[in-house]
Design a protein around this motif. Structure first.
Motif, PDB file in Angstrom:
ATOM      1  N   ASP A  69      27.116  19.946  -9.365  1.00 37.81           N
ATOM      2  CA  ASP A  69      27.247  19.665  -7.937  1.00 37.81           C
ATOM      3  C   ASP A  69      25.874  19.777  -7.320  1.00 37.81           C
ATOM      4  O   ASP A  69      25.025  20.547  -7.770  1.00 37.81           O
ATOM      5  CB  ASP A  69      28.181  20.661  -7.240  1.00 37.81           C
ATOM      6  CG  ASP A  69      29.659  20.344  -7.440  1.00 37.81           C
ATOM      7  OD1 ASP A  69      29.982  19.322  -8.069  1.00 37.81           O
ATOM      8  OD2 ASP A  69      30.484  21.136  -6.958  1.00 37.81           O
ATOM      9  N   PHE A  94      24.201  19.741  -3.199  1.00 36.29           N
ATOM     10  CA  PHE A  94      24.407  19.574  -1.766  1.00 36.29           C
ATOM     11  C   PHE A  94      23.161  19.986  -1.008  1.00 36.29           C
ATOM     12  O   PHE A  94      22.369  20.794  -1.482  1.00 36.29           O
ATOM     13  CB  PHE A  94      25.642  20.337  -1.256  1.00 36.29           C
ATOM     14  CG  PHE A  94      25.540  21.840  -1.311  1.00 36.29           C
ATOM     15  CD1 PHE A  94      24.953  22.558  -0.266  1.00 36.29           C
ATOM     16  CD2 PHE A  94      26.051  22.541  -2.390  1.00 36.29           C
ATOM     17  CE1 PHE A  94      24.873  23.948  -0.309  1.00 36.29           C
ATOM     18  CE2 PHE A  94      25.970  23.928  -2.441  1.00 36.29           C
ATOM     19  CZ  PHE A  94      25.382  24.635  -1.395  1.00 36.29           C
ATOM     20  N   CYS A 154      26.826  16.079   0.144  1.00 37.20           N
ATOM     21  CA  CYS A 154      26.925  16.450  -1.272  1.00 37.20           C
ATOM     22  C   CYS A 154      27.059  15.217  -2.155  1.00 37.20           C
ATOM     23  O   CYS A 154      27.528  14.176  -1.731  1.00 37.20           O
ATOM     24  CB  CYS A 154      28.090  17.406  -1.501  1.00 37.20           C
ATOM     25  SG  CYS A 154      29.683  16.797  -0.970  1.00 37.20           S
TER      26      CYS A 154
END
Length: 188
Positions: free
Chosen positions: A123, A125, A170
């Motif tokens: 991930d 962001f 994100c």
């Protein structure tokens, strides 16, 4: 029949537009496609139908795909509307999908969930406003406005707003999209 003609006109326009945007002459395009300049010209002006093998060569030269060249022109709504999940304390705007990744803006009002989750992938962001509290394994990390975080999602993780609402931009892979954007039972 009329639909086919309209689609062909759009494809011709796209081919010419991409060629011109690259600054290529008909001769340069011909050299890249192994077609003659007159063939390219006749395709672009509608004096010649586009054969599949020609379209493949043209798409390759223009660094696009046949799918993108023939993508229908739609009347779809171009406004990106928020998806509010009050039970999760999250509002999302899915900005783009493709290439195995999703770009989304999220407004997070909830605190960090107690349960940390894992899923395959990474991930990323960046915080647009506010502060995000990121729990990553045993660590708690505060990520403020104009700061970013990137991490393996195989590490148990969760995040939420710290001291007021926060907004993030994100980038999620397919597993991250499923985990973070779909279903009220899922948490970040």
């Amino acid at each position: 029949m009329k639909q086919d003609q309209e689609l062909e006109a759009v494809v011709r326009q796209r081919i010419r537009g991409l060629r011109v945007a690259r600054g290529w002459s008909l001769d340069e395009m011909a050299a890249r496609t192994l077609l003659s300049p007159s063939t390219i010209s006749r395709i672009e002006t509608g004096h010649r139908r586009i054969a599949l093998d020609q379209m493949a060569a043209i798409a390759r030269a223009l660094d696009t795909s046949i799918d993108q060249l023939v993508e229908p022109v739609g009347d779809e709504d171009v406004v990106i509307r928020p998806h509010n999940h009050p039970e999760r304390g999250i509002t999302t705007w899915v900005l783009s999908r493709g290439s195995g990744q999703t770009v989304a803006k999220m407004r997070i009002t909830r605190k960090v969930p107690a349960e940390l989750r894992v899923h395959p992938g990474h991930d990323w962001f960046t915080v647009l406003s506010g502060t995000i509290e990121l729990r990553l394994g045993d660590r708690t990390i505060l990520v403020g406005t104009n700061e970013a975080a990137e991490f393996s999602t195989m590490v148990p993780h969760a995040f939420g707003a710290y001291d007021g609402p926060a907004e993030v931009l994100c980038i999620l892979d397919h597993a991250g999209e499923r985990s973070h954007l779909h279903g009220p039972e899922r948490d970040l």
